[in-house]
Scaffold this active site. Sequence first.
Site, PDB file in Angstrom:
ATOM      1  N   CYS A 227       0.871  -1.184   0.000  1.00 48.90           N
ATOM      2  CA  CYS A 227       0.000   0.000   0.000  1.00 48.90           C
ATOM      3  C   CYS A 227       0.905   1.230   0.000  1.00 48.90           C
ATOM      4  CB  CYS A 227      -0.974  -0.023   1.172  1.00 48.90           C
ATOM      5  SG  CYS A 227      -0.206   0.121   2.805  1.00 48.90           S
ATOM      6  N   ARG A 233      -3.644  -0.634   5.347  1.00 46.44           N
ATOM      7  CA  ARG A 233      -4.204  -1.641   4.442  1.00 46.44           C
ATOM      8  C   ARG A 233      -3.317  -2.863   4.250  1.00 46.44           C
ATOM      9  NH1 ARG A 233      -5.559   2.447  -0.389  1.00 46.44           N
ATOM     10  NH2 ARG A 233      -3.696   3.414   0.552  1.00 46.44           N
ATOM     11  N   ASP A 344      -8.885   3.660   1.484  1.00 45.42           N
ATOM     12  CA  ASP A 344      -7.826   4.005   2.442  1.00 45.42           C
ATOM     13  C   ASP A 344      -8.486   4.488   3.728  1.00 45.42           C
ATOM     14  OD1 ASP A 344      -5.612   4.778   3.817  1.00 45.42           O
ATOM     15  OD2 ASP A 344      -4.820   6.113   2.263  1.00 45.42           O
TER      16      ASP A 344
END
Length: 378
Positions: A227, A233, A344
């Site tokens: 990420c 994430r 996100d």
Amino acid sequence: MPPMVIDLRRTEDARDVVHRAVQALAEGCCVAFPTETDYVIAASGRRDDAANRLASIVVPRAGEPVLSLALKSADEAIDWAPRISPTGRRLARRCWPGPVSMLVPDNHLESLVHRLPEASRACVVGDGRLRLRVPGHPLLADCMRMLPGPVMLAEPESNGSLAVTAADIVSRAGSVVTLIIDDGRTQYAQPPSTIELGDRGFRVVRPGVVGEEALRRLSSLMVLFVCTGNTCRSPMAEALFRVMAAERLGCEPDEIDRHGVVVASAGLAAWGGGPASTNAVEAMREMGGNLGRHESQPLTESLVAQADVILTMTASHRAAILAQFPEAGGRLMMLSPDRRDVIDPVGGSLDTYRSCARQIHGHLTARMDTLGIEPPDA
């Protein structure tokens, strides 16, 4: 006539040595080269006469080819063994160039071995198998890049010991060799590790420089999640993957590496050593994952090179990696099979992180069957 010996350590320009060696190989001569493990005698795979001379100095091993095939890089393995197993591909990428030889099945009509002259083909095929190697010495690598066609290798032995100096070559095969490249005693002065590949794993045929435990680790499936900052994430994806893989393998999440699966995560703009975000840790705790010991790390060339599968959270992450590491294109994909970005959650509430975690879990569920993680009784 005794062979010509060129001391590489006293040569002002190694390019002259390369050109001389390539010319000799192209003319059908046998040339001795240093590798990281031993001295080998090379010949062009396009010359039957050279194949026969090489074969004359080798004591055949039961069920194995008389001669090895030297490849320029791990990428060439599939040209000679189109059905090489995933384990074989992983080992080739991680061990080559290096001190590992692989016995692979010669069972595919598209293998380049079928284009070799008859005598050369007979020497490099034994009991339906090829022995492949990518030696690590730069001079041999330079010669192979300049020589059209494949290179065959012989490893002359005496009482079970390999040649580790140029003098060993002179005493054992001086009548066959035209040119010897002397670079002193080889780095390891012990044999390469020789393994035989099967459908799902490998076995060590002859131990060598790389031990069996190291080979087991190098053969593991490595999955890498990427990420931006490696705090939300991708760490959650790593933690969830660990849980889901453990369920398939019948072990605990922190034991999957013992079962041949390694997982990691990284960020394109990550600082090293940062913890996972508090809400990510809590969201994972609720879903059975553990991020308590997570430390962020930036994406590096080494991580990209080692990973078998690289799964990104967004299309922009994938594009950025592809731009920097185009060679990873075949191993690089978005986590979402339908190419939807993972939201996100940074700066969001715990519910936002929970939603993100559920999205990641759904994508992983869709991906797991494609990653080759098989239960013990499969």
